[in-house]
Design a protein around this motif. Structure first.
Motif, PDB file in Angstrom:
ATOM      1  N   GLU A  85      96.645  48.805 -13.703  1.00 47.08           N
ATOM      2  CA  GLU A  85      96.216  47.265 -13.371  1.00 47.08           C
ATOM      3  C   GLU A  85      96.025  46.337 -14.409  1.00 47.08           C
ATOM      4  O   GLU A  85      96.505  44.984 -14.041  1.00 47.08           O
ATOM      5  N   SER A  86      95.675  46.700 -15.554  1.00 45.26           N
ATOM      6  CA  SER A  86      95.338  45.626 -16.365  1.00 45.26           C
ATOM      7  C   SER A  86      96.634  44.950 -17.008  1.00 45.26           C
ATOM      8  O   SER A  86      96.842  43.890 -17.327  1.00 45.26           O
ATOM      9  N   ASP A  87      97.639  46.075 -17.059  1.00 47.24           N
ATOM     10  CA  ASP A  87      99.163  45.487 -17.429  1.00 47.24           C
ATOM     11  C   ASP A  87      99.563  44.822 -16.440  1.00 47.24           C
ATOM     12  O   ASP A  87     100.145  43.810 -16.776  1.00 47.24           O
ATOM     13  N   ARG A  88      99.491  44.992 -15.270  1.00 51.51           N
ATOM     14  CA  ARG A  88      99.791  44.125 -13.975  1.00 51.51           C
ATOM     15  C   ARG A  88      99.316  42.876 -14.004  1.00 51.51           C
ATOM     16  O   ARG A  88      99.964  41.686 -13.710  1.00 51.51           O
ATOM     17  N   ALA A  89      97.931  42.773 -14.223  1.00 59.64           N
ATOM     18  CA  ALA A  89      97.364  41.581 -14.379  1.00 59.64           C
ATOM     19  C   ALA A  89      97.673  40.734 -15.551  1.00 59.64           C
ATOM     20  O   ALA A  89      97.682  39.257 -15.391  1.00 59.64           O
ATOM     21  N   SER A  90      97.872  41.507 -16.641  1.00 54.97           N
ATOM     22  CA  SER A  90      98.425  40.674 -17.795  1.00 54.97           C
ATOM     23  C   SER A  90      99.721  39.910 -17.510  1.00 54.97           C
ATOM     24  O   SER A  90     100.141  38.749 -17.735  1.00 54.97           O
ATOM     25  N   TYR A  91     100.514  40.783 -16.757  1.00 59.61           N
ATOM     26  CA  TYR A  91     101.936  40.303 -16.382  1.00 59.61           C
ATOM     27  C   TYR A  91     101.915  38.959 -15.581  1.00 59.61           C
ATOM     28  O   TYR A  91     102.439  37.985 -15.918  1.00 59.61           O
ATOM     29  N   ARG A  92     100.981  39.072 -14.493  1.00 57.37           N
ATOM     30  CA  ARG A  92     100.851  37.883 -13.686  1.00 57.37           C
ATOM     31  C   ARG A  92     100.295  36.695 -14.478  1.00 57.37           C
ATOM     32  O   ARG A  92     100.757  35.750 -14.285  1.00 57.37           O
TER      33      ARG A  92
END
Length: 168
Positions: A85-92
């Motif tokens: 989820e931290s990778d996805r949050a950074s992506y967004r």
């Protein structure tokens, strides 16, 4: 009649990135320093797929340097393949800060989608930055494949890595 004595604005120097998703701590200082050097100066544009690891680090540094970022989104459910989820949050977060977004057509597999994104970046870049340990790709479309494509097509490649460090 158009004026011919007015200089046209120079095209930006486009620097693309490819690299590993997991970066050992030992490579981070030289990779960050190398990215900052390559992205310093006026008239730059950064091209990245915003994948976890090297791509997101590159986008963060480009934005810190005031360099506009173009997100090249692979033709798949990219966000679902980003890791935790931290990778996805950074992506967004990074996607929201990009100046431009290029959505690529759907591909049959995520490996083919990543490779197509890597090829698009190479085809539109003046230089490729590879955060790469020099080893073959672990799957079709990995960093080694994108570097090989860039070299075959004549796009200069700058490899950033700490000698002697192997990825996990």
């Amino acid at each position: 009649m158009p004026r011919t004595d007015v200089p046209r604005p120079a095209e930006p120097t486009r620097i693309g990135v490819t690299g590993h998703r997991v970066l050992p701590a030992a490579v981070l200082p030289p990779v960050r320093e190398g990215m900052r050097k390559l992205l310093s100066g006026a008239g730059m544009e950064a091209l990245t797929s915003l994948a976890a690891g090297a791509d997101q680090l590159f986008a963060d540094i480009a934005l810190d340097e005031g360099v506009p970022v173009t997100a090249v989104i692979p033709g798949m459910d990219h966000e679902a393949h980003l890791g935790d989820e931290s990778d996805r949050a950074s992506y967004r977060r990074l996607l929201g800060a990009c100046r431009r977004r290029v959505d690529l057509p759907a591909e049959p597999t995520h490996e083919e989608a990543y490779y197509a994104a890597g090829q698009w970046i190479v085809d539109h870049a003046d230089r490729l930055v590879a955060v790469w340990d020099g080893r073959p790709a672990r799957g079709h479309g990995g960093t080694g494949d994108v570097v090989a494509y860039a070299r075959r097509t004549g796009v200069p490649v700058t490899v950033l890595w700490q000698p002697g460090v192997r990825r996990t």
